[in-house]
Write a protein that holds these residues in place. Structure first.
Motif, PDB file in Angstrom:
ATOM      1  N   ASP A 281       0.838  -1.201   0.000  1.00 30.04           N
ATOM      2  CA  ASP A 281       0.000   0.000   0.000  1.00 30.04           C
ATOM      3  C   ASP A 281       0.870   1.247   0.000  1.00 30.04           C
ATOM      4  OD1 ASP A 281      -2.642   1.319   0.264  1.00 30.04           O
ATOM      5  OD2 ASP A 281      -1.838   1.955   2.206  1.00 30.04           O
ATOM      6  N   TRP A 282       1.966   1.228   0.776  1.00 36.35           N
ATOM      7  CA  TRP A 282       2.880   2.375   0.804  1.00 36.35           C
ATOM      8  C   TRP A 282       3.551   2.573  -0.553  1.00 36.35           C
ATOM      9  CZ3 TRP A 282       8.222   2.663   0.146  1.00 36.35           C
ATOM     10  CH2 TRP A 282       8.810   3.898   0.437  1.00 36.35           C
ATOM     11  N   MET A 283       3.964   1.507  -1.178  1.00 33.07           N
ATOM     12  CA  MET A 283       4.615   1.602  -2.491  1.00 33.07           C
ATOM     13  C   MET A 283       3.683   2.235  -3.515  1.00 33.07           C
ATOM     14  SD  MET A 283       7.804   0.383  -2.802  1.00 33.07           S
ATOM     15  CE  MET A 283       7.983  -0.297  -4.448  1.00 33.07           C
ATOM     16  N   ARG A 284       2.398   1.906  -3.442  1.00 30.04           N
ATOM     17  CA  ARG A 284       1.445   2.455  -4.409  1.00 30.04           C
ATOM     18  C   ARG A 284       1.194   3.941  -4.176  1.00 30.04           C
ATOM     19  NH1 ARG A 284      -2.634  -2.761  -3.968  1.00 30.04           N
ATOM     20  NH2 ARG A 284      -1.611  -4.033  -5.588  1.00 30.04           N
TER      21      ARG A 284
ATOM     22  N   ILE B 185      12.299   0.908  -0.069  1.00 26.98           N
ATOM     23  CA  ILE B 185      11.948   0.270  -1.341  1.00 26.98           C
ATOM     24  C   ILE B 185      12.745  -1.033  -1.506  1.00 26.98           C
ATOM     25  CG2 ILE B 185      12.088   0.468  -3.853  1.00 26.98           C
ATOM     26  CD1 ILE B 185      11.565   3.506  -3.444  1.00 26.98           C
ATOM     27  N   ASP B 186      14.041  -0.972  -1.231  1.00 24.87           N
ATOM     28  CA  ASP B 186      14.885  -2.176  -1.336  1.00 24.87           C
ATOM     29  C   ASP B 186      14.389  -3.269  -0.395  1.00 24.87           C
ATOM     30  OD1 ASP B 186      16.411  -0.835  -3.170  1.00 24.87           O
ATOM     31  OD2 ASP B 186      17.976  -0.249  -1.738  1.00 24.87           O
TER      32      ASP B 186
END
Length: 597
Positions: A238-241, A255-256
């Motif tokens: 959800d955070w990545m989106r 991210i990694d």
């Protein structure tokens, strides 16, 4: 790994998209005896070939210590067709610490135990594949080595040969890395287990039962970690989106970490296969009866005046040295061979399923899945359900790629495994299996074992795998030679323990009855000082173990002891004592024959 004879660092190997092992490291120390296990196709033989330089790794390093003298036994040895057995075996290097007489005695013992002493002048191209494997095995056991790599060393050996090899390897101060599916052999020879699973290498210090417990714990912990990763993955996804375009150092680190988490969350496990039993045809009142059956070949008696009436649902194991009539007996059961005397009566409802050592034939251009579908598109199970041909093949370890491969491209082991499946799916109610365990990995062996335990029909099975036999059969037919067959109502391990005790008692009695002059004036070469000392130590050890066994049995049977922990310890200790006695008594008998024979 300072003392390691062999060191493997960060080894990686793949074939196409299939990763066999990824960045694995391990070492084999002097004197360390280790088993290597994995499912078929997971890289056991590939790893062996990398260690011996026959195959190149993708990356990583293999290092041997400077004083290593290594020998390798592949599954299918590549021997010179015209070379004789004598020439090949006697070209072995004599160890520096052995004199010529001891070396000759060692060669004679090994050739005799493997039944090769009568084939010394035959060229390799006149031997069967199994005989060639035994020739290759004899050579590496004779040679001056300190590291053995063995790929399925017990294939093509009968039970007596396997027991001898167990004892022989246990006594040698050698480092060993071996692939084997024989669980008893593994337990008696090895102290460590390496397992290749999901491209990773796991190390277990202990026997096979210990490995099973620790693997179960590991898999449980891994599943817990994966479930945690899945829960956290949903949050991070959800955070990545929603992540803003600007990426600072902290954001990039997150991210990694997300991609590492994603890989862990999508970990797949080989789920435990459910139990299944193929539907069998109904068995009538009369099953199979043998009355006074006798059979001979070339003047040699294979079966002598044998009678037996088979009963519903019984499971019988057949054991005995190679060449004593086991296959002849099976052929008479199925009426493919007629007895010289006596009669075999087969019930009208009996449908045989007969797995022979000769294997199966099929057109080379037909796919595996189509071979199965020709017999059954759907396989009926005992619970009223069905499995597709594809599901049944998968259950017994045939991956999708193999199922759609052509029969002509299958390895010998894959063909035998397919043949076994073809016998099982034909709905027999009287199943006869002649050495079905060759070329099966430990995992497939356990699946077959469970399948046969649940089989509702009659089962007759010939196998050199003692663990497999002990777990399945109700009683055993022991082929003792000269046509004599003894029906022993217990498992093979108990039969062997009693047999060894009987042999030892008979040997002691003969020694006591032998005149003193005869014992001290024999023309037979004397035992070495080392053999004499080992014999004396074993005699004392066996007496002590028998005394301890009597104490443990007294604790269990007297009714005086009420402490649960002490009772449990006594029960477990008796099992350990029996195993130790089996090993020590076999060696004692060998030495007694040398010293007092």
């Amino acid at each position: 790994m300072a003392d390691a004879l062999l060191t493997v660092e960060n080894l990686t190997k793949s074939f196409g998209d299939k990763m066999l092992f990824d960045n694995i490291s391990f070492g084999i120390n002097a004197g360390q005896k280790t088993a290597l296990i994995a499912r078929n196709g997971y890289g056991k033989s590939t790893l062996m070939n990398i260690l011996t330089g026959k195959t190149l790794q993708d990356s990583g390093k293999v290092t041997f210590r400077g004083d290593v003298r290594m020998a390798y036994l592949p599954q299918q040895p590549d021997l010179l067709p015209q070379q004789t057995v004598r020439s090949f075996v006697y070209s072995a290097q004599r160890p520096d610490h052995e004199d010529e007489w001891t070396f000759e005695q060692c060669i004679e013992e090994i050739l005799s135990r493997l039944k090769l002493d009568s084939k010394l002048d035959q060229p390799m191209n006149q031997l069967s594949g199994g005989e060639q494997k035994k020739v290759a095995l004899s050579r590496i056991l004779i040679d001056d080595t300190n590291l053995l790599l063995l790929d399925e060393p017990t294939n093509h050996l009968d039970i007596q040969m396997i027991e001898w090899l167990e004892d022989f390897l246990s006594r040698q101060k050698l480092a060993i890395l071996m692939v084997t599916h024989d669980r008893y052999f593994l337990d008696h020879v090895c102290q460590d287990i390496y397992e290749i699973d999901n491209s990773r290498l796991y190390h277990y210090r202990g026997n096979y039962d210990y490995y099973l417990r620790k693997k179960s714990e590991r898999q449980y912990n891994e599943r817990v970690e994966v479930e945690k990763a899945k829960s956290l993955y949903r949050t991070e996804l959800d955070w990545m989106r929603r992540m803003p375009q600007a990426r600072g150092t902290k954001a990039q680190a997150r991210i990694d970490a997300f991609y590492e988490l994603e890989e862990k969350a999508h970990t797949r496990f080989d789920e435990t296969r459910p139990q299944l039993t193929v539907k069998t045809e109904r068995i009538g009142g009369k099953i199979l009866e043998m009355y006074n059956v006798t059979k001979s070949f070339d003047g040699r008696r294979m079966v002598d005046d044998f009678s037996y009436v088979f009963k519903k649902g019984e499971k019988i194991g057949i054991v005995g040295p190679n060449g004593v009539g086991k296959s002849t007996f099976l052929n008479m059961l199925t009426e493919q061979m007629r007895p010289d005397q006596g009669k075999v009566i087969v019930g009208q409802t009996i449908q045989f399923g007969f797995y022979t050592q000769s294997g199966m034939t099929a057109r080379p251009d037909i796919r595996v899945i189509d071979i199965v579908k020709e017999v059954a598109e759907r396989i009926e199970l005992d619970n009223g359900k069905e499995m597709s041909a594809h599901q049944f093949l998968s259950y017994f370890g045939f991956e999708d790629m193999t199922q759609y491969n052509y029969f002509g491209n299958l390895s010998g082991g894959e063909r035998r495994r397919l043949y076994l499946l073809m016998v099982l799916i034909a709905n027999p109610n009287f199943l006869i299996l002649d050495e079905p365990t060759n070329d099966l990995d430990i995992y497939t062996l356990e699946i077959l074992e469970q399948f046969l335990k649940d089989f509702k029909g009659c089962l007759v099975i010939v196998s050199h795998d003692r663990s497999f036999m002990d777990h399945i059969v109700d009683h055993i037919f022991v082929f003792e030679g000269e046509g004599k067959i003894h029906d022993y109502h217990s498992n093979y391990t108990q039969y062997l323990a009693e047999k060894n005790q009987q042999r030892r008692s008979e040997s002691l009695q003969k020694r006591d009855e032998k005149p003193k002059y005869e014992r001290t004036h024999s023309s037979k070469p004397k035992a070495t000082y080392k053999q004499q000392k080992e014999y004396e130590t074993l005699t004392a050890d066996i007496d002590q173990l028998n005394h301890e066994r009597a104490q443990m049995e007294q604790i269990l049977t007297s009714g005086e002891e009420t402490d649960v922990e002490k009772l449990t310890h006594a029960s477990e200790r008796i099992g350990q004592i029996i195993a130790e006695l089996d090993e020590k008594e076999l060696r004692w008998l060998e030495l007694d024959d040398i010293i007092n024979g």
